[in-house]
Scaffold this active site. Sequence first.
Site, short mmCIF file in Angstrom:
data_model
loop_
_atom_site.label_atom_id
_atom_site.label_comp_id
_atom_site.label_asym_id
_atom_site.label_seq_id
_atom_site.Cartn_x
_atom_site.Cartn_y
_atom_site.Cartn_z
CD GLU A 57 -1.77 -2.43 1.15
OE1 GLU A 57 -2.54 -3.27 0.66
OE2 GLU A 57 -0.69 -2.73 1.73
CG HIS A 126 -10.44 -8.77 5.66
ND1 HIS A 126 -9.39 -9.23 6.41
CD2 HIS A 126 -10.18 -9.14 4.37
CE1 HIS A 126 -8.52 -9.85 5.62
NE2 HIS A 126 -8.99 -9.81 4.38
#
Length: 321
Positions: A57, A126
């Site tokens: 990321e 998540h």
Amino acid sequence: MPMVKALNAGLRRALAENDRVLLMGEDIGTLGGVFRVTEGLQTEFGERRVFDTPLAESGIIGTAIGLAMRGYRPVCEIQFDGFIYPGFDQITSQLAKMTNRYEGRLSMPVVVRVPFGGHIGAVEHHQESPEALFAHTAGLRVVSPSTPNDAYWMIQQAIASDDPVMFFEPKGRYWPKGEVDLERPAVGLHASRVVRTGTDATLIGYGPMVSVLLTAAEIAAEEGRSLEVVDVRSLSPIDWEPIVASVEKTGRAVVAHEASGFLGIGAELAAGITERSFYSLEAPVLRVAGFDIPFPPARLEKLHLPDADRVLEAVDRAFAY
């Protein structure tokens, strides 16, 4: 159409209208993303405009910053909300600061798409709600659609912005369908909006919480209580006018979000309403939020996430003053 299809259509239109728009992220190309938001776009626009990145990321955001410096408009997908933290340094130290560092001479038209929130029964990392971290960071615009129509238009408006936009998509609302006007947007990117009128109290939320607030208002109506619902839509900057007008009309306000309550967006909303509408309030601005714990395992998420019952309990407390 469902929100996931509305986002896909909005991205397709942005890609078609401006060849400087690029999509980048983990598995967004051939796979079309975990949630299939980018499905079919690589086939249509090619691997040079819709491309997969390494699982990094920080590298995704850093590359997007470099592309923006060269005149491109990159749209980054962070696969899940809990994956954004490795990119946090690049977002807050570089992306948010770059335009100020260059005294306005350099724009940063980068959009960071983040599926966020609960209601999908996922595991750790998540299901999270990190929006307050970015709304607190000067130099970033932070928005969250609650309907397919908003998603379709807001993603295009975000891409057109010359400032970096954190685009928080309520993944629990990806699949319910809603009407989408393909001709013109209802309001601007940073406008709050009353989505249900009422007279007795105001419910305020954004993203995944708006549908919960609408359900609470429907239940309250059956019991003879009229609740107004305001969709904030933009967390930074906040459009205060519709919020303040509603609260000054009803005299009571309940703010709700899935994120932990401590130092959350609800705290800013409650403080802002109190500062602006103190003499109109019949009760303190009350907050309903997730508990101040790490997001719990999937089987416990229903106990953690605010529902209509918790919202209506707060409304009852507001009327008890």
